[in-house]
Design a protein around this motif. Structure first.
Motif, short mmCIF file in Angstrom:
data_model
loop_
_atom_site.label_atom_id
_atom_site.label_comp_id
_atom_site.label_asym_id
_atom_site.label_seq_id
_atom_site.Cartn_x
_atom_site.Cartn_y
_atom_site.Cartn_z
N ALA A 148 -31.64 20.07 15.75
CA ALA A 148 -32.93 20.74 15.57
C ALA A 148 -33.84 19.94 14.64
O ALA A 148 -35.05 19.83 14.88
N HIS A 149 -33.25 19.37 13.59
CA HIS A 149 -34.00 18.54 12.65
C HIS A 149 -34.58 17.32 13.37
O HIS A 149 -35.76 16.98 13.19
N ALA A 150 -33.77 16.68 14.22
CA ALA A 150 -34.23 15.51 14.96
C ALA A 150 -35.32 15.89 15.96
O ALA A 150 -36.31 15.17 16.12
N GLU A 151 -35.16 17.02 16.64
CA GLU A 151 -36.15 17.46 17.61
C GLU A 151 -37.47 17.78 16.93
O GLU A 151 -38.55 17.53 17.50
N GLN A 152 -37.39 18.33 15.73
CA GLN A 152 -38.60 18.63 14.98
C GLN A 152 -39.31 17.34 14.56
O GLN A 152 -40.55 17.26 14.57
N ALA A 153 -38.53 16.33 14.20
CA ALA A 153 -39.10 15.07 13.71
C ALA A 153 -39.65 14.19 14.82
O ALA A 153 -40.59 13.41 14.60
N GLN A 154 -39.09 14.28 16.02
CA GLN A 154 -39.42 13.34 17.10
C GLN A 154 -40.92 13.27 17.43
O GLN A 154 -41.47 12.17 17.54
N PRO A 155 -41.63 14.40 17.58
CA PRO A 155 -43.06 14.28 17.89
C PRO A 155 -43.84 13.55 16.80
O PRO A 155 -44.79 12.81 17.11
N LEU A 156 -43.43 13.73 15.56
CA LEU A 156 -44.09 13.04 14.46
C LEU A 156 -43.83 11.54 14.52
O LEU A 156 -44.74 10.72 14.36
N GLU B 130 -22.07 10.59 22.43
CA GLU B 130 -22.80 11.44 23.37
C GLU B 130 -24.23 11.65 22.89
O GLU B 130 -24.43 12.10 21.77
N PRO B 131 -25.24 11.31 23.70
CA PRO B 131 -26.61 11.55 23.30
C PRO B 131 -26.89 13.05 23.09
O PRO B 131 -26.51 13.87 23.93
N ILE B 132 -27.55 13.35 21.98
CA ILE B 132 -27.99 14.73 21.74
C ILE B 132 -29.51 14.83 21.73
O ILE B 132 -30.06 15.93 21.73
#
Length: 238
Positions: free
Chosen positions: A21-29, A233-235
């Motif tokens: 969730a932390h990575a998904e939140q950061a990705q657009p930034l 495994e890619p997450i």
């Protein structure tokens, strides 16, 4: 050629969902700053080594899993510009207060592309590698990597990437050079192979190991005892 920012870190297994969730939140930034592709992969088949390994690289503790990840940029200049934005953007500071892992043990560095063989597809399973190579053997390593990339692609890999240490800092707790026990005159290589599935990866390695034409022809241009690798495994892959 692609410029790579490579990361290895230890995350408590219990924090897998929060890390994702932390990575998904950061990705657009990160994408806003210039990251062309961001990949986070979760340790699945990460063996213990006799001399070096992924777990030792980040001082992984009981209950922690190794994450192998990378950012792709079109150039070193694009990466430097993105890092400058990351350091100055207040949104990054807010994000840094709630990291679900120990950032002090994360290792990172910038790598220039040595080889990038791909059919354009993205993998659903990743083999990650980190190894030391003498600076004087850079071209010999590139030649070997190119020969092996043909074999990996023949046996099902969709992409093979080899990247050469370009901006690999020393860390206070962990870093790439310590991870591979690099000595003076050696550089660090960060590489990966993308496969369409773990089953294809396992079958591909079995075929490769049985293929006499894939065996080394003469002395290897690096110390294989200090290379470490694992299956992931890619997450997240965006």
């Amino acid at each position: 050629m692609t410029y790579v920012e490579g990361f290895v870190l230890a995350v408590p297994a219990a924090n897998k969902d929060s890390y994702k969730a932390h990575a998904e939140q950061a990705q657009p930034l990160f994408a806003e700053f210039g990251v062309a592709r961001m990949v986070e992969t979760w340790g699945d088949d990460v063996p213990d080594g006799k001399v070096t390994d992924f777990k030792g690289a980040v001082q992984a503790q009981d209950g922690e899993t190794v994450v192998f990840s990378w950012f792709e940029y079109p150039s070193r200049a694009a990466r430097d510009a993105a890092n400058a934005k990351m350091m100055s953007d207040p949104r990054m500071k807010d994000m840094g207060t709630s990291m679900p892992f120990d950032g002090k043990r994360m290792i990172m560095g910038g790598f220039e592309s040595l080889l990038d063989e791909s059919d354009g597809a993205r993998g659903a399973y990743v083999d990650g590698f980190v190894l030391p190579v003498p600076n004087d053997n850079k071209e010999a390593y590139r030649t070997l990597a190119a020969r092996m990339a043909v074999k990996f692609r023949e046996y099902g890999a969709v992409r093979v990437v080899e990247s050469w240490g370009d901006d690999v800092p020393d860390g206070k707790v962990t870093d790439y050079r310590r991870a591979v026990k690099a000595v003076d005159g050696e550089n660090v290589v960060f590489s990966w192979i993308e496969w369409p599935s773990k089953a294809v990866r396992d079958d591909g390695w079995a075929k490769l190991m049985a293929d006499e034409s894939s065996k080394p022809d003469g002395e290897m241009p690096f110390d294989g005892k200090r290379m470490f690798w694992g299956g992931f495994e890619p997450i997240l892959d965006r």
